[in-house]
Each structure stands twice: as C-alpha cells, then as structure tokens.
Write an enzyme that holds these catalytic residues in place. Structure first.
Site, PDB file in Angstrom:
ATOM      1  N   TYR A 142      43.610  47.022  48.018  1.00 16.84           N
ATOM      2  CA  TYR A 142      43.471  45.954  47.010  1.00 16.84           C
ATOM      3  C   TYR A 142      43.369  44.600  47.704  1.00 16.84           C
ATOM      4  O   TYR A 142      42.492  43.784  47.390  1.00 16.84           O
ATOM      5  CB  TYR A 142      44.648  45.976  46.019  1.00 16.84           C
ATOM      6  CG  TYR A 142      44.515  44.907  44.955  1.00 16.84           C
ATOM      7  CD1 TYR A 142      43.511  44.984  43.994  1.00 16.84           C
ATOM      8  CD2 TYR A 142      45.365  43.800  44.932  1.00 16.84           C
ATOM      9  CE1 TYR A 142      43.375  43.995  43.026  1.00 16.84           C
ATOM     10  CE2 TYR A 142      45.231  42.804  43.964  1.00 16.84           C
ATOM     11  CZ  TYR A 142      44.220  42.910  43.011  1.00 16.84           C
ATOM     12  OH  TYR A 142      44.062  41.926  42.065  1.00 16.84           O
ATOM     13  N   SER A 178      42.616  36.587  43.953  1.00 24.69           N
ATOM     14  CA  SER A 178      44.049  36.887  43.808  1.00 24.69           C
ATOM     15  C   SER A 178      44.778  36.254  44.986  1.00 24.69           C
ATOM     16  O   SER A 178      44.178  36.009  46.039  1.00 24.69           O
ATOM     17  CB  SER A 178      44.253  38.401  43.835  1.00 24.69           C
ATOM     18  OG  SER A 178      45.620  38.730  43.995  1.00 24.69           O
TER      19      SER A 178
HETATM   20  P1  NDP Z   1      43.184  44.176  32.917  1.00 25.83           P
HETATM   21  O1  NDP Z   1      43.391  45.580  33.380  1.00 25.83           O
HETATM   22  O2  NDP Z   1      43.908  43.743  31.689  1.00 25.83           O
HETATM   23  O3  NDP Z   1      41.619  43.889  32.725  1.00 25.83           O
HETATM   24  C1  NDP Z   1      40.670  44.365  33.634  1.00 25.83           C
HETATM   25  C2  NDP Z   1      39.288  44.270  33.017  1.00 25.83           C
HETATM   26  O4  NDP Z   1      38.343  44.723  34.000  1.00 25.83           O
HETATM   27  C3  NDP Z   1      39.141  45.134  31.793  1.00 25.83           C
HETATM   28  O5  NDP Z   1      38.409  44.437  30.818  1.00 25.83           O
HETATM   29  C4  NDP Z   1      38.340  46.323  32.296  1.00 25.83           C
HETATM   30  O6  NDP Z   1      37.498  46.814  31.267  1.00 25.83           O
HETATM   31  C5  NDP Z   1      37.491  45.682  33.382  1.00 25.83           C
HETATM   32  N1  NDP Z   1      37.016  46.665  34.350  1.00 25.83           N
HETATM   33  C6  NDP Z   1      37.751  47.365  35.247  1.00 25.83           C
HETATM   34  N2  NDP Z   1      36.972  48.220  35.921  1.00 25.83           N
HETATM   35  C7  NDP Z   1      35.709  48.056  35.431  1.00 25.83           C
HETATM   36  C8  NDP Z   1      34.464  48.656  35.716  1.00 25.83           C
HETATM   37  N3  NDP Z   1      34.329  49.614  36.660  1.00 25.83           N
HETATM   38  N4  NDP Z   1      33.366  48.262  35.037  1.00 25.83           N
HETATM   39  C9  NDP Z   1      33.476  47.281  34.087  1.00 25.83           C
HETATM   40  N5  NDP Z   1      34.623  46.667  33.776  1.00 25.83           N
HETATM   41  C10 NDP Z   1      35.733  47.067  34.432  1.00 25.83           C
HETATM   42  O7  NDP Z   1      43.598  43.264  34.154  1.00 25.83           O
HETATM   43  P2  NDP Z   1      43.488  41.681  34.429  1.00 25.83           P
HETATM   44  O8  NDP Z   1      42.966  40.967  33.260  1.00 25.83           O
HETATM   45  O9  NDP Z   1      44.766  41.276  35.002  1.00 25.83           O
HETATM   46  O10 NDP Z   1      42.409  41.688  35.610  1.00 25.83           O
HETATM   47  C11 NDP Z   1      41.274  40.859  35.645  1.00 25.83           C
HETATM   48  C12 NDP Z   1      41.046  40.408  37.074  1.00 25.83           C
HETATM   49  O11 NDP Z   1      42.144  39.608  37.487  1.00 25.83           O
HETATM   50  C13 NDP Z   1      40.932  41.535  38.095  1.00 25.83           C
HETATM   51  O12 NDP Z   1      39.872  41.224  38.982  1.00 25.83           O
HETATM   52  C14 NDP Z   1      42.270  41.486  38.827  1.00 25.83           C
HETATM   53  O13 NDP Z   1      42.179  41.965  40.141  1.00 25.83           O
HETATM   54  C15 NDP Z   1      42.547  39.996  38.795  1.00 25.83           C
HETATM   55  N6  NDP Z   1      43.918  39.597  38.996  1.00 25.83           N
HETATM   56  C16 NDP Z   1      44.916  40.041  38.170  1.00 25.83           C
HETATM   57  C17 NDP Z   1      46.224  39.635  38.391  1.00 25.83           C
HETATM   58  C18 NDP Z   1      47.360  40.144  37.577  1.00 25.83           C
HETATM   59  O14 NDP Z   1      48.530  40.023  38.008  1.00 25.83           O
HETATM   60  N7  NDP Z   1      47.126  40.685  36.399  1.00 25.83           N
HETATM   61  C19 NDP Z   1      46.545  38.676  39.447  1.00 25.83           C
HETATM   62  C20 NDP Z   1      45.427  38.303  40.266  1.00 25.83           C
HETATM   63  C21 NDP Z   1      44.176  38.717  40.030  1.00 25.83           C
HETATM   64  P3  NDP Z   1      37.246  48.361  30.909  1.00 25.83           P
HETATM   65  O15 NDP Z   1      38.433  49.139  31.372  1.00 25.83           O
HETATM   66  O16 NDP Z   1      37.030  48.368  29.443  1.00 25.83           O
HETATM   67  O17 NDP Z   1      36.006  48.703  31.661  1.00 25.83           O
HETATM   68  C1  8X3 Z   2      47.310  40.661  41.448  1.00 25.37           C
HETATM   69  C2  8X3 Z   2      48.508  39.969  42.037  1.00 25.37           C
HETATM   70  O1  8X3 Z   2      50.392  40.231  43.724  1.00 25.37           O
HETATM   71  O2  8X3 Z   2      49.834  42.186  42.341  1.00 25.37           O
HETATM   72  O3  8X3 Z   2      46.162  40.369  42.147  1.00 25.37           O
HETATM   73  O4  8X3 Z   2      48.389  41.493  44.140  1.00 25.37           O
HETATM   74  S1  8X3 Z   2      49.291  41.032  43.116  1.00 25.37           S
END
Ligand code: NDP
Ligand code: 8X3
Length: 249
Positions: free
Chosen positions: A148, A135
C-alpha cells in the site's frame, strides 16, 4: 455551461462526499465506481441539487473499460483520481499477492489509465485541474504496509511529475495526502472484518470524507494563479503513521 468534475470511486467515502460537495458549488458530476446501486442513489441525491450527474460503472483496473466509458467525454474541468484501496495489513513474508495486485493495479495503474485518457482532453482545452488522492503512506512507509505504501509513494511521484508535464498546458495538479479518514477503507483493508475495522478508529476522532471534500472545494475555487501542490490532512489526534493519541475509556 457548468463545470464538469469526473470522480473515480464515488460510491463511498471521500469520492462520494466530494461528488456531493462539488455539486453544491455547481459542478456537473460524472461519478464512477463498480457498484451500480450506489451510483444510482448518488445520482438521485446530486440531481436534487439542480446539477447533472452521469454515472459510469466500470473497474479502473480494466484499461479497455476505462476507454469505453471515458473516451467520449467531451470536456472535463476537474479529474479527481480517488478510486483506491488498501488490502491486507501483513508483513512482507505473509502478504497475499492477490491483495498486492489489487492495490498496484487500482491505486497506480488505474489512476494512470484514467489520467492518460483525460489529460489530453485538458491539454487540448488548455485548462483543467487534476487532484490525486495520495496518503501519508506516500511518504511514510510503515510496518505491514509495504505494498500500500509503495502504491501511494507512486501516486506521490506521479503527482509531482505530471504537475511538471502539464505546467505549460495551464493544467493544475494537486495531491491530497490524508491520514486516518473513517470511510469503508478499513473494512475493505480487513476484507469485511467490521470489528477489526472499528478498532482502527478506537479512541480517535478521525477525519471524514466530508472533511477531505471541504479541502477539495477550497482548492478548486482558488484564483487561477494559485495552486495547492500538495496538502497533508490529519486528524488532530494523529501526527503521523506511527503517532496516534487515543482516548482510553
Ligand atoms: P472507500 O473504500 O470508502 O472508497 C473507495 C472508493 O474507490 C469506492 O468508491 C470504490 O468503489 C472505489 N474503487 C476501489 N477499487 C476500485 C476499482 N478497481 N475500480 C473502480 N473504483 C474502485 O475508501 P476511501 O474513500 O477512504 O478511499 C478513497 C481514496 O482515499 C483511496 O485512494 C485511499 O487510498 C485514499 N485514502 C484513504 C484514507 C483513509 O484513511 N480512509 C487515508 C488516505 C488516503 P467500488 O467499490 O464501488 O468500485
Ligand atoms: C490511509 C492512511 O495510515 O492507513 O492511506 O495508510 S493509512
């Protein structure tokens, strides 16, 4: 035999989009997450594309469960370490330690547990590609985001070290560090408060999971001698954690 991609956190957002896009370019998919119903629906969608999809329901925080589900995989060409979350947005003196545990245990320890199981298989095969979803929080600590940001700083450090560790085994390690992506991320961060989640994206066209997936399919199709070490993907309206230009009504 087609290539196989293992995607953690494929029930939603970036992971789900990546599973679909990788299937489009011929990867068989192993999709993981905790929500079985979501994975069942994804499997049906992927198999319509003519590739295989295996679903594994487990929590990446549970090391024994990671072993139980992943040890038997024979070959993994691509590991997308994507499962992760932000929980809460609070000053350090107000944060909920359960939220802190969830972020560190998922974003850092979960990624390590999965990698520890899959990397030796890639080393034995002398090939593979690991893509970690970091991120902008991995290089830009921001107010209210100490834990985070710390967890994503850890992902950034781990990505760099593992790239060096796996270099001589012919394994590529890449990190994608997105800014704002509209997924379930904010809904999870704000513990189900949809109105607060929606405010995150007010006046902005954020990235989508599919935008990140587009970068992933590009990265995995590069020639063998090319690797993307690290890529920062941002909405055009966001320059960094503190700089977002919002259209006002
Ligand atoms: P979502 O919440 O849409 O997806 C998160 C996914 O992670 C889900 O499929 C969830 O599945 C899974 N997950 C969470 N906790 C667990 C766990 N303990 N065990 C197994 N699976 C888990 O968010 P995003 O798609 O946005 O997030 C994906 C990645 O991208 C993350 O690492 C996030 O930090 C990163 N990210 C996101 C950004 C954003 O702005 N959205 C920006 C930068 C980085 P389930 O709940 O079914 O287990
Ligand atoms: C997700 C982007 O800016 O919310 O990783 O941390 S931010």
């Amino acid at each position: 035999m087609g290539k196989l991609a293992l995607i953690t956190g494929a029930t939603s957002g970036i992971g789900r989009a990546a599973a679909l896009r990788l299937a489009d370019i011929g990867y068989d998919i192993v999709a993981t997450g905790r929500r079985a119903d979501r994975l069942d629906a994804l499997k049906r969608e992927i198999e319509q594309k003519g590739v295989l999809c295996t679903t594994l329901v487990f929590d990446v925080r549970d090391e024994a469960a990671c072993h139980a589900h992943l040890d038997s995989l024979e070959r993994v060409d691509l590991l997308l370490n994507n499962a992760g979350l932000a929980a809460g947005l609070e000053h350090i003196d107000c944060g909920d330690t359960a939220d802190w545990d969830a972020m560190i245990d998922t974003n850092v320890k979960g990624l390590l547990y999965v990698t520890r199981i899959i990397a030796p298989k890639m080393v034995a095969a002398h090939s593979g590609h690991i893509i970690n979803i970091g991120s902008i929080a991995g290089t830009e600590p921001y107010e209210n985001g100490a834990v985070y940001c710390a967890s994503k700083h850890a992902v950034h450090a781990i990505s760099q070290s593992m790239r060096a560790d796996l270099l001589s085994s012919g394994i590529k390690v890449s990190e994608i560090r997105p800014g704002m992506v509209e997924t379930e991320f904010s809904l999870v961060r704000f513990h189900g408060d949809q109105a607060r989640a929606d405010k995150t994206y007010e006046g902005v066209t954020p990235l989508t999971g599919d935008d990140i997936a587009e970068a992933i399919v590009w990265m995995v199709q590069l020639p063998a001698h090319m690797n993307v070490n690290d890529i920062v993907l941002m909405p055009a309206q966001q320059a960094g954690a503190y700089y977002t230009f919002r259209n006002h009504k």
